[in-house]
Design a protein around this motif. Structure first.
Motif, PDB file in Angstrom:
ATOM      1  N   THR A   8       0.834  -1.215   0.000  1.00 44.93           N
ATOM      2  CA  THR A   8       0.000   0.000   0.000  1.00 44.93           C
ATOM      3  C   THR A   8       0.861   1.256   0.000  1.00 44.93           C
ATOM      4  O   THR A   8       0.576   2.225  -0.724  1.00 44.93           O
ATOM      5  N   SER A   9       1.921   1.250   0.790  1.00 42.82           N
ATOM      6  CA  SER A   9       2.800   2.418   0.820  1.00 42.82           C
ATOM      7  C   SER A   9       3.525   2.613  -0.502  1.00 42.82           C
ATOM      8  O   SER A   9       3.744   3.744  -0.955  1.00 42.82           O
ATOM      9  N   GLU A  10       3.888   1.526  -1.168  1.00 46.35           N
ATOM     10  CA  GLU A  10       4.541   1.638  -2.470  1.00 46.35           C
ATOM     11  C   GLU A  10       3.591   2.224  -3.514  1.00 46.35           C
ATOM     12  O   GLU A  10       3.973   3.072  -4.321  1.00 46.35           O
ATOM     13  N   TYR A  15       1.741   6.799  -6.789  1.00 41.78           N
ATOM     14  CA  TYR A  15       0.716   7.758  -7.215  1.00 41.78           C
ATOM     15  C   TYR A  15       1.127   9.189  -6.892  1.00 41.78           C
ATOM     16  O   TYR A  15       0.865  10.128  -7.658  1.00 41.78           O
ATOM     17  N   ILE A  16       1.786   9.371  -5.752  1.00 38.14           N
ATOM     18  CA  ILE A  16       2.239  10.725  -5.385  1.00 38.14           C
ATOM     19  C   ILE A  16       3.262  11.231  -6.410  1.00 38.14           C
ATOM     20  O   ILE A  16       3.206  12.387  -6.852  1.00 38.14           O
ATOM     21  N   VAL A  19       1.368  12.030  -9.686  1.00 38.75           N
ATOM     22  CA  VAL A  19       0.591  13.274  -9.589  1.00 38.75           C
ATOM     23  C   VAL A  19       1.528  14.478  -9.552  1.00 38.75           C
ATOM     24  O   VAL A  19       1.243  15.527 -10.155  1.00 38.75           O
ATOM     25  N   THR A  20       2.644  14.349  -8.865  1.00 39.24           N
ATOM     26  CA  THR A  20       3.606  15.460  -8.810  1.00 39.24           C
ATOM     27  C   THR A  20       4.157  15.775 -10.191  1.00 39.24           C
ATOM     28  O   THR A  20       4.294  16.945 -10.584  1.00 39.24           O
ATOM     29  N   GLY A  21       4.470  14.731 -10.960  1.00 38.61           N
ATOM     30  CA  GLY A  21       4.958  14.956 -12.318  1.00 38.61           C
ATOM     31  C   GLY A  21       3.908  15.607 -13.201  1.00 38.61           C
ATOM     32  O   GLY A  21       4.209  16.505 -14.000  1.00 38.61           O
ATOM     33  N   ASP A  22       2.648  15.144 -13.057  1.00 35.95           N
ATOM     34  CA  ASP A  22       1.571  15.759 -13.839  1.00 35.95           C
ATOM     35  C   ASP A  22       1.391  17.225 -13.468  1.00 35.95           C
ATOM     36  O   ASP A  22       1.114  18.078 -14.326  1.00 35.95           O
ATOM     37  N   LEU A  23       1.508  17.551 -12.191  1.00 37.03           N
ATOM     38  CA  LEU A  23       1.378  18.944 -11.758  1.00 37.03           C
ATOM     39  C   LEU A  23       2.489  19.809 -12.341  1.00 37.03           C
ATOM     40  O   LEU A  23       2.253  20.955 -12.752  1.00 37.03           O
TER      41      LEU A  23
END
Length: 212
Positions: A8-10, A15-16, A19-23
């Motif tokens: 779950t942590s992986e 995903y973090i 999402v950071t790259g998309d931002l």
């Protein structure tokens, strides 16, 4: 249980990162589009200033011959066609009664004074960003990057908001129009004035040698 929490942590970290790259991509795209919009607005403002100056010059040179006849022919021409059939009827009634019929007097139309003269006088004194960049490149003897050009113009014109992204977009536009040249040194891009814009400094430098 430990395996479940690890997976779950992986997934969460994955995903973090995504999402950071998309931002970051979204932010860069917004900056690029806003820079293009600012550059287009600068070019549009320059064209509007040129348009106002040309209109004022045309009115000053031929206001009585070219501008005044063009306005009545555009608007009152339908009215003249509608009033033409009524003219013979007025003449016939005047012949019967022995009275002279008054001919309809055409309305005098005075040319409207351009209201953009005051605005043109205010904006004409301020050079556009394109003119500032071309003048700066012409004065430089070595290539300059977009950041260096933006910094120099910002120091020379503190009252104007000069952004590096807008300067870079404007420089690319000058390169596309052959008003500037682009060179690349490693990962950095540098710009110089085109041969048509640079002053003939080489000829002046070689003149004393020829005289001696």
């Amino acid at each position: 249980m430990p395996d479940t929490t690890t997976s779950t942590s992986e997934l969460t970290s994955h995903y973090i990162a995504q999402v950071t790259g998309d931002l970051e991509n979204n932010t860069k795209e917004q900056e690029r589009i806003s820079a293009e919009i600012d550059a287009l607005q600068e070019l549009l403002q320059a064209l509007q200033q040129d348009h106002t100056t040309l209109v004022n010059m045309r009115q000053a040179l031929g206001a009585t011959t070219t501008i005044v006849p063009s306005k009545p022919s555009a608007v009152p021409s339908p009215r003249a066609k509608k009033a033409a059939p009524a003219a013979p009827a007025k003449k016939s009634t005047a012949a019967k009664g022995g009275k002279t019929a008054k001919e309809p007097t055409a309305k005098k139309q005075t040319p409207k004074k351009p209201t953009a003269k005051s605005e043109a006088s205010k904006t004409a004194s301020q050079p556009t960003l394109v003119e500032l960049i071309r003048a700066h490149l012409t004065e430089q003897q070595e290539p300059r990057s977009a950041a260096e050009v933006a910094t120099a113009l910002g120091q020379a014109h503190p009252d104007r908001r000069i952004q590096t992204t807008v300067v870079r977009t404007t420089l690319e536009g000058l390169v596309a129009k052959s008003h500037a040249q682009r060179s690349k040194q490693g990962s950095s891009v540098f710009y110089t004035a085109s041969s048509a814009d640079t002053p003939a400094t080489t000829a002046s430098n070689h003149a004393p040698a020829q005289a001696s």
